[in-house]
Design a protein around this motif. Sequence first.
Motif, PDB file in Angstrom:
ATOM      1  N   GLU A  37      75.503 -26.323 -33.892  1.00 45.83           N
ATOM      2  CA  GLU A  37      75.074 -27.431 -34.753  1.00 45.83           C
ATOM      3  C   GLU A  37      73.621 -27.280 -35.149  1.00 45.83           C
ATOM      4  O   GLU A  37      73.246 -27.498 -36.310  1.00 45.83           O
ATOM      5  N   GLU A  38      72.773 -26.888 -34.190  1.00 45.51           N
ATOM      6  CA  GLU A  38      71.350 -26.710 -34.482  1.00 45.51           C
ATOM      7  C   GLU A  38      71.122 -25.520 -35.409  1.00 45.51           C
ATOM      8  O   GLU A  38      70.292 -25.587 -36.326  1.00 45.51           O
ATOM      9  N   VAL A  39      71.861 -24.451 -35.170  1.00 45.25           N
ATOM     10  CA  VAL A  39      71.744 -23.271 -36.029  1.00 45.25           C
ATOM     11  C   VAL A  39      72.101 -23.628 -37.466  1.00 45.25           C
ATOM     12  O   VAL A  39      71.375 -23.296 -38.420  1.00 45.25           O
ATOM     13  N   MET A  40      73.221 -24.310 -37.648  1.00 49.68           N
ATOM     14  CA  MET A  40      73.692 -24.647 -38.988  1.00 49.68           C
ATOM     15  C   MET A  40      72.739 -25.593 -39.729  1.00 49.68           C
ATOM     16  O   MET A  40      72.691 -25.613 -40.955  1.00 49.68           O
ATOM     17  N   SER A  41      71.962 -26.366 -38.976  1.00 44.15           N
ATOM     18  CA  SER A  41      71.072 -27.344 -39.619  1.00 44.15           C
ATOM     19  C   SER A  41      69.784 -26.726 -40.143  1.00 44.15           C
ATOM     20  O   SER A  41      69.107 -27.330 -40.983  1.00 44.15           O
ATOM     21  N   LEU A  42      69.415 -25.544 -39.654  1.00 34.29           N
ATOM     22  CA  LEU A  42      68.084 -25.014 -39.950  1.00 34.29           C
ATOM     23  C   LEU A  42      67.870 -24.542 -41.390  1.00 34.29           C
ATOM     24  O   LEU A  42      66.798 -24.803 -41.966  1.00 34.29           O
ATOM     25  N   PRO A  43      68.799 -23.835 -42.024  1.00 32.63           N
ATOM     26  CA  PRO A  43      68.490 -23.298 -43.364  1.00 32.63           C
ATOM     27  C   PRO A  43      68.087 -24.362 -44.379  1.00 32.63           C
ATOM     28  O   PRO A  43      67.203 -24.110 -45.214  1.00 32.63           O
ATOM     29  N   LYS A  44      68.696 -25.524 -44.323  1.00 31.29           N
ATOM     30  CA  LYS A  44      68.369 -26.572 -45.302  1.00 31.29           C
ATOM     31  C   LYS A  44      67.013 -27.227 -45.029  1.00 31.29           C
ATOM     32  O   LYS A  44      66.531 -28.002 -45.852  1.00 31.29           O
ATOM     33  N   ARG A  45      66.403 -26.920 -43.878  1.00 31.37           N
ATOM     34  CA  ARG A  45      65.112 -27.513 -43.527  1.00 31.37           C
ATOM     35  C   ARG A  45      64.004 -26.472 -43.435  1.00 31.37           C
ATOM     36  O   ARG A  45      62.844 -26.805 -43.245  1.00 31.37           O
ATOM     37  N   SER A  46      64.365 -25.191 -43.564  1.00 33.85           N
ATOM     38  CA  SER A  46      63.399 -24.128 -43.338  1.00 33.85           C
ATOM     39  C   SER A  46      62.620 -23.789 -44.608  1.00 33.85           C
ATOM     40  O   SER A  46      63.196 -23.678 -45.691  1.00 33.85           O
ATOM     41  N   PRO A  47      61.306 -23.554 -44.470  1.00 34.94           N
ATOM     42  CA  PRO A  47      60.505 -23.116 -45.625  1.00 34.94           C
ATOM     43  C   PRO A  47      60.640 -21.620 -45.903  1.00 34.94           C
ATOM     44  O   PRO A  47      60.065 -21.118 -46.860  1.00 34.94           O
ATOM     45  N   LEU A  48      61.389 -20.913 -45.051  1.00 34.38           N
ATOM     46  CA  LEU A  48      61.575 -19.469 -45.197  1.00 34.38           C
ATOM     47  C   LEU A  48      63.066 -19.133 -45.192  1.00 34.38           C
ATOM     48  O   LEU A  48      63.866 -19.850 -44.587  1.00 34.38           O
ATOM     49  N   PRO A  49      63.460 -18.035 -45.833  1.00 35.57           N
ATOM     50  CA  PRO A  49      64.835 -17.554 -45.664  1.00 35.57           C
ATOM     51  C   PRO A  49      65.047 -17.130 -44.213  1.00 35.57           C
ATOM     52  O   PRO A  49      64.125 -16.650 -43.545  1.00 35.57           O
ATOM     53  N   LEU A  50      66.276 -17.303 -43.730  1.00 33.71           N
ATOM     54  CA  LEU A  50      66.553 -17.107 -42.313  1.00 33.71           C
ATOM     55  C   LEU A  50      67.621 -16.046 -42.072  1.00 33.71           C
ATOM     56  O   LEU A  50      68.500 -15.822 -42.904  1.00 33.71           O
ATOM     57  N   GLY A  51      67.526 -15.439 -40.908  1.00 34.82           N
ATOM     58  CA  GLY A  51      68.560 -14.559 -40.402  1.00 34.82           C
ATOM     59  C   GLY A  51      68.993 -15.034 -39.034  1.00 34.82           C
ATOM     60  O   GLY A  51      68.342 -15.876 -38.402  1.00 34.82           O
ATOM     61  N   VAL A  52      70.121 -14.492 -38.544  1.00 35.60           N
ATOM     62  CA  VAL A  52      70.645 -14.876 -37.241  1.00 35.60           C
ATOM     63  C   VAL A  52      71.362 -13.677 -36.635  1.00 35.60           C
ATOM     64  O   VAL A  52      72.016 -12.905 -37.345  1.00 35.60           O
ATOM     65  N   VAL A  53      71.219 -13.484 -35.329  1.00 39.53           N
ATOM     66  CA  VAL A  53      71.914 -12.398 -34.637  1.00 39.53           C
ATOM     67  C   VAL A  53      73.362 -12.832 -34.430  1.00 39.53           C
ATOM     68  O   VAL A  53      73.635 -13.849 -33.797  1.00 39.53           O
ATOM     69  N   THR A  54      74.296 -12.048 -34.959  1.00 39.06           N
ATOM     70  CA  THR A  54      75.704 -12.409 -34.854  1.00 39.06           C
ATOM     71  C   THR A  54      76.521 -11.418 -34.030  1.00 39.06           C
ATOM     72  O   THR A  54      77.687 -11.698 -33.722  1.00 39.06           O
ATOM     73  N   TYR A  55      75.934 -10.281 -33.675  1.00 46.59           N
ATOM     74  CA  TYR A  55      76.733  -9.325 -32.919  1.00 46.59           C
ATOM     75  C   TYR A  55      75.834  -8.355 -32.151  1.00 46.59           C
ATOM     76  O   TYR A  55      74.743  -8.001 -32.612  1.00 46.59           O
ATOM     77  N   GLY A  56      76.326  -7.940 -30.974  1.00 47.83           N
ATOM     78  CA  GLY A  56      75.696  -6.859 -30.236  1.00 47.83           C
ATOM     79  C   GLY A  56      75.237  -7.261 -28.853  1.00 47.83           C
ATOM     80  O   GLY A  56      75.324  -8.417 -28.446  1.00 47.83           O
ATOM     81  N   LEU A  57      74.744  -6.290 -28.127  1.00 51.50           N
ATOM     82  CA  LEU A  57      74.194  -6.553 -26.797  1.00 51.50           C
ATOM     83  C   LEU A  57      72.854  -7.268 -26.944  1.00 51.50           C
ATOM     84  O   LEU A  57      71.928  -6.747 -27.566  1.00 51.50           O
ATOM     85  N   TRP A  58      72.783  -8.458 -26.369  1.00 45.87           N
ATOM     86  CA  TRP A  58      71.508  -9.186 -26.335  1.00 45.87           C
ATOM     87  C   TRP A  58      70.971  -9.082 -24.909  1.00 45.87           C
ATOM     88  O   TRP A  58      71.714  -9.293 -23.951  1.00 45.87           O
ATOM     89  N   PRO A  59      69.690  -8.763 -24.731  1.00 45.51           N
ATOM     90  CA  PRO A  59      69.186  -8.544 -23.372  1.00 45.51           C
ATOM     91  C   PRO A  59      69.139  -9.828 -22.549  1.00 45.51           C
ATOM     92  O   PRO A  59      68.818 -10.907 -23.053  1.00 45.51           O
ATOM     93  N   LEU A  60      69.444  -9.690 -21.270  1.00 45.21           N
ATOM     94  CA  LEU A  60      69.198 -10.778 -20.329  1.00 45.21           C
ATOM     95  C   LEU A  60      67.697 -10.964 -20.147  1.00 45.21           C
ATOM     96  O   LEU A  60      67.221 -12.067 -19.899  1.00 45.21           O
TER      97      LEU A  60
END
Length: 657
Positions: free
Chosen positions: A549-572
């Motif tokens: 929900e928080e992720v989906m809300s950000l683009p409409k409020r952000s002053p910058l274009p956004l990206g998001v990590v959607t796949y892969g090994l994320w470090p602990l």
Amino acid sequence: MNHTPEILAPAGDAQSFLAALSAGADAVYCGLKHFSARMQAENFSIQELARLTTLAHDMGRKVYVAMNTLVKPGEEGKAGRLADRLARVVHPDALIIQDLGSAVVARQAGYKGELHLSTLANVSSPSALSVMPQLGISRVVLPRELNVDEMRLMAAACPEGVELETFVHGALCHNISGRCWWSSFLGGKSGLRGRCVQPCRRVFNRKGHPGRYFSCQDLSLDVLAKALLTIPQVKAWKIEGRKKGPHYVFYTTTAYRMLRDAPDDPSAKKAALSYIEQALGRPSTHYSFLPQKARNPVDAMSQTGSGLLVGRVNLREGRKYFVNPRQPLLAGDLLRLGYEDELGHQVARVTRSVPKGGRFDFSIAPGAGRPRAGMSVFLIDRREPELMRRIELLEAQLNKIPELDSVESKYAPVMPKPYKPARGERCESVHIWRQPPKGPAKGAAGVWVSATKTQHLPLGRASSTWWWLPPVIWPNEEKDFADILEVILKRGGKRFVLNAPWQTGLLRKRREMELWAGPFCNVSNPLALSTLKDMGFDGAIISPELSGEEVMSLPKRSPLPLGVVTYGLWPLGISRTLSQDIKSCEPLTSPKGEVCFSTRYGQNFWIYPNWELDLTEKEDSLCKAGFMQMIHMREPLPKGMERKERGCVFNWDIGVL
């Protein structure tokens, strides 16, 4: 040695605050009930902290308040109202922040005191300090991993109006502060939100050999702290321990005050070391402070719990548990039975004085597991009569200070103007490689910049590649990274992803380039994004810790274009140290069956789980929500490592607390 650094003491409750003042602390740092990176500490209300701060100021001491957590979308107003009330009621000398959005709301709300940048922000290289004046930061808390020579390099790079603070004592995290997602990845309790459950302290199994392979001893510079007196930019010696009691605070504060004030007095050194020994911390280490005598802080075969061993649990008829202590116990002392990951672990308060060799019976709390006979019993906090007398004298002064009326805040954040994509601008997938595949790239590609394995960098495709800088760059490797960035720029490179906002200081000459903040910047709210825009960033990849929900809300409020990590090994997590018992890429298994492995890149060890983050099924929705980049981390699993299929969505469904 013509400067006198502050002794900066921790306080998680009122008695610890008063113990710090009694011990001669020059400043005390503490947190409130919200936005504190030590949420397990008792922490303070506004009214309670206002009176304590008045007492401290009357004694000529300073108070720093930690608002040093990540701020989630929608929390900007709450954080600003807290800063407003702090400014009008408490009057702290500084706020300690991690999130760039916290700096914005504090200034918007009218706070005019100093802003100190937490070690969670990970300012790890000299060039990063050049960015601080434009952010309004007057002090930077250095990473614990720096040795004294690296601290000198940092000090030499300090611009006018910026000073340094360094830890001299207290708990060590295995991973670099601000570069650990272990607790969050396993269940939404984020260290960046002050909720870490310390999975690194568990017993892991390595090829049938159990050990605490990620559990560190405490840092204790003790007599070596003298070397810091030759670095005038280091304005504060910081003691970690906001979850500790007044005994620990008093003893450690007293010790380091003596070491600072009489660095060449043998009797003062001896007394200070005695105080540290009695402070009831964990076994300690100098860690890497002396580069020529660096010590690994992990002893996998030893216990690393805090406290002084006073006996073992005994069992008598009727399932009654007791201990015969090896030293006298005082009413009010706290005992810990066992270690945190042991069945039956609990904390008990001593209700009466018990002589050495006497007997103290435990009252088992309802719902607590039963301890086992032979379990170790540790003294973790004391209530000596002299210390309590000192605290009571200060409490008498505190009681004369009238309680202030509650103050409400009407602060509402001024939010940035949202970014609007240009017509025809489309969402794209970007694949990030350690070593890009040979042949033409399919779609957008990125590569991690390495200062040592430059032969693997695709310099022939410099203009089309996204060049990712690592999340941590240390002082002794900064020049190498600056040099390779210069080569990339000369080859036509223009698309860069920085994984700490302050890495802009590495770009010696700003040229035409596209600059994005990477996911390791832990960006999570529009006001932090507005600061990045002011710093010259063209886009940002958000923190992966947020809920769907928080992720989906950000683009409409952000002053910058956004990206998001959607796949892969994320470090602990990312660490500068690793147990000598662990080999790269070998599996280690937690008590809950979770498998992880470590691999080294440059000077850092990256610790990964054997399962991938996978939000690919949500990519269509993310594109429709306004995200412009879907990031795929193409991190390889080691050969022979079993890939666990568990459909991980990180905190998408549960969020972080």
